[in-house]
Write a protein that holds these residues in place. Structure first.
Motif, mmCIF file in Angstrom:
data_model
loop_
_atom_site.group_PDB
_atom_site.id
_atom_site.type_symbol
_atom_site.label_atom_id
_atom_site.label_comp_id
_atom_site.label_asym_id
_atom_site.label_seq_id
_atom_site.Cartn_x
_atom_site.Cartn_y
_atom_site.Cartn_z
ATOM 1 N N ALA A 77 22.771 42.257 59.171
ATOM 2 C CA ALA A 77 22.585 41.546 60.524
ATOM 3 C C ALA A 77 21.189 41.092 60.762
ATOM 4 O O ALA A 77 20.958 40.212 61.471
ATOM 5 C CB ALA A 77 23.046 42.595 61.802
ATOM 6 N N ARG A 78 20.280 41.946 60.256
ATOM 7 C CA ARG A 78 18.867 41.771 60.432
ATOM 8 C C ARG A 78 18.689 40.328 59.639
ATOM 9 O O ARG A 78 17.656 39.782 60.220
ATOM 10 C CB ARG A 78 17.897 42.891 59.572
ATOM 11 N N PHE A 79 19.022 40.335 58.504
ATOM 12 C CA PHE A 79 18.851 38.853 57.703
ATOM 13 C C PHE A 79 19.277 37.867 58.514
ATOM 14 O O PHE A 79 18.674 36.622 58.417
ATOM 15 C CB PHE A 79 19.349 39.025 56.262
ATOM 16 N N GLU A 80 20.474 37.949 58.748
ATOM 17 C CA GLU A 80 21.210 36.850 59.579
ATOM 18 C C GLU A 80 20.329 36.515 60.839
ATOM 19 O O GLU A 80 20.298 35.299 61.276
ATOM 20 C CB GLU A 80 22.773 37.173 60.017
ATOM 21 N N ALA A 81 20.024 37.520 61.739
ATOM 22 C CA ALA A 81 18.877 37.169 62.898
ATOM 23 C C ALA A 81 17.894 36.505 62.400
ATOM 24 O O ALA A 81 17.409 35.838 63.353
ATOM 25 C CB ALA A 81 19.105 38.538 63.467
ATOM 26 N N ALA A 82 17.333 36.898 61.503
ATOM 27 C CA ALA A 82 16.001 36.121 60.935
ATOM 28 C C ALA A 82 16.365 34.759 60.627
ATOM 29 O O ALA A 82 15.337 34.123 59.865
ATOM 30 C CB ALA A 82 15.230 36.907 60.025
ATOM 31 N N SER A 83 17.684 34.478 60.466
ATOM 32 C CA SER A 83 17.907 33.141 59.673
ATOM 33 C C SER A 83 17.610 33.160 58.089
ATOM 34 O O SER A 83 17.277 31.795 57.719
ATOM 35 C CB SER A 83 17.525 32.041 60.738
ATOM 36 N N VAL A 84 17.824 34.042 57.719
ATOM 37 C CA VAL A 84 17.577 34.210 56.163
ATOM 38 C C VAL A 84 18.753 33.872 55.438
ATOM 39 O O VAL A 84 19.922 34.754 55.588
ATOM 40 C CB VAL A 84 17.054 35.538 55.575
ATOM 41 N N PRO A 85 18.969 32.553 54.668
ATOM 42 C CA PRO A 85 20.252 32.350 54.055
ATOM 43 C C PRO A 85 20.943 33.365 52.879
ATOM 44 O O PRO A 85 19.993 34.093 52.567
ATOM 45 C CB PRO A 85 19.878 30.980 53.235
ATOM 46 N N ILE A 86 22.113 33.797 53.292
ATOM 47 C CA ILE A 86 22.549 34.673 52.365
ATOM 48 C C ILE A 86 23.341 33.987 51.074
ATOM 49 O O ILE A 86 24.156 32.818 51.204
ATOM 50 C CB ILE A 86 23.782 35.540 52.882
ATOM 51 N N GLU A 87 22.726 34.312 49.844
ATOM 52 C CA GLU A 87 22.930 33.425 48.709
ATOM 53 C C GLU A 87 24.382 33.873 48.017
ATOM 54 O O GLU A 87 24.885 33.058 47.240
ATOM 55 C CB GLU A 87 21.690 33.524 47.897
ATOM 56 N N TYR A 88 24.646 35.104 48.378
ATOM 57 C CA TYR A 88 25.957 35.643 47.519
ATOM 58 C C TYR A 88 26.350 36.818 48.471
ATOM 59 O O TYR A 88 25.351 37.700 48.895
ATOM 60 C CB TYR A 88 25.571 36.181 46.217
ATOM 61 N N GLY A 89 27.568 37.098 48.587
ATOM 62 C CA GLY A 89 28.373 38.178 49.381
ATOM 63 C C GLY A 89 28.117 38.002 50.771
ATOM 64 O O GLY A 89 27.837 36.938 51.363
ATOM 65 N N PRO A 90 28.248 38.921 51.676
ATOM 66 C CA PRO A 90 28.391 40.290 51.160
ATOM 67 C C PRO A 90 29.763 40.735 50.470
ATOM 68 O O PRO A 90 30.950 39.913 50.792
ATOM 69 C CB PRO A 90 28.297 41.178 52.431
ATOM 70 N N VAL A 91 29.871 41.605 49.462
ATOM 71 C CA VAL A 91 30.828 41.656 48.631
ATOM 72 C C VAL A 91 31.047 43.245 48.088
ATOM 73 O O VAL A 91 29.911 43.541 47.944
ATOM 74 C CB VAL A 91 31.157 40.798 47.506
ATOM 75 N N SER A 92 32.159 43.775 47.972
ATOM 76 C CA SER A 92 32.414 45.224 47.391
ATOM 77 C C SER A 92 32.810 44.867 45.968
ATOM 78 O O SER A 92 33.569 44.282 45.399
ATOM 79 C CB SER A 92 33.217 45.834 48.105
ATOM 80 N N GLU A 93 31.836 45.443 45.040
ATOM 81 C CA GLU A 93 31.812 44.923 43.515
ATOM 82 C C GLU A 93 32.687 46.323 42.985
ATOM 83 O O GLU A 93 32.713 47.341 43.555
ATOM 84 C CB GLU A 93 30.536 45.115 43.051
ATOM 85 N N PRO A 94 33.420 45.729 41.688
ATOM 86 C CA PRO A 94 34.188 46.813 40.970
ATOM 87 C C PRO A 94 33.484 48.007 40.620
ATOM 88 O O PRO A 94 34.230 49.224 40.244
ATOM 89 C CB PRO A 94 34.899 46.084 40.142
ATOM 90 N N TRP A 95 32.253 48.221 40.499
ATOM 91 C CA TRP A 95 31.426 49.067 39.883
ATOM 92 C C TRP A 95 30.746 50.049 41.183
ATOM 93 O O TRP A 95 29.852 51.037 40.803
ATOM 94 C CB TRP A 95 30.203 48.699 39.050
ATOM 95 N N GLY A 96 31.284 49.764 42.490
ATOM 96 C CA GLY A 96 30.962 50.905 43.523
ATOM 97 C C GLY A 96 30.070 50.407 44.309
ATOM 98 O O GLY A 96 29.405 51.349 44.977
ATOM 99 N N VAL A 97 29.343 49.251 44.358
ATOM 100 C CA VAL A 97 28.460 48.899 45.412
ATOM 101 C C VAL A 97 28.913 47.899 46.109
ATOM 102 O O VAL A 97 29.730 47.131 45.957
ATOM 103 C CB VAL A 97 27.338 48.628 44.733
ATOM 104 N N ARG A 98 28.340 47.761 47.703
ATOM 105 C CA ARG A 98 28.506 46.663 48.223
ATOM 106 C C ARG A 98 27.288 45.908 48.552
ATOM 107 O O ARG A 98 26.215 46.581 48.463
ATOM 108 C CB ARG A 98 29.156 47.067 49.724
ATOM 109 N N ARG A 99 27.558 44.484 48.430
ATOM 110 C CA ARG A 99 25.803 43.996 48.340
ATOM 111 C C ARG A 99 25.971 42.722 48.721
ATOM 112 O O ARG A 99 26.798 41.874 48.823
ATOM 113 C CB ARG A 99 25.378 43.986 46.841
#
Length: 116
Positions: A77-99
């Motif tokens: 939410a902070r990155f989106e509010a600052a208009s920083v483009p999200i290049e990948y994700g957000p996604v839950s990865e099979p190795w146990g992280v969300r990123r």
């Protein structure tokens, strides 16, 4: 000999961009300021780690920096509010992280992650 700390250094002529991205958005404290060199961090205890990879996982580019947070949705939410483009994700990865990936003002690919 024991390695005590590893620090990432990025060359820039505009230190205020580092303040906006790493200080304002990510909430890191300015720990040192020589006027020509600033260091950001937190009082969080961390392990020394250096990572190397042929890819960043799920076919992504290897990020220059990975930052683990305690609340990924707030970070997003902070990155989106600052208009920083999200290049990948957000996604839950099979190795146990969300990123998700963003680029900092200096072109560095940053992996923002939370362990499940």
């Amino acid at each position: 000999m024991k390695v005590k700390r590893i620090m990432a250094n990025t060359a820039t002529e505009d230190l205020d961009k580092a303040e906006a991205f790493y200080g304002d958005i990510l909430g890191l404290e300015r720990l040192m300021d020589h006027g020509w060199f600033r260091t950001y961090g937190s009082d969080e205890r961390m392990r020394v780690q250096v990572s190397f990879g042929a890819e960043g996982g799920s076919g992504t580019e290897v990020p220059d920096l990975s930052i683990e947070v305690d609340d990924l949705e707030t970070a997003l939410a902070r990155f989106e509010a600052a208009s920083v483009p999200i290049e990948y994700g957000p996604v839950s990865e099979p190795w146990g992280v969300r990123r998700f990936y963003v680029r900092d003002p200096f072109g560095k690919l940053v992996n923002i992650l939370q362990h499940a």
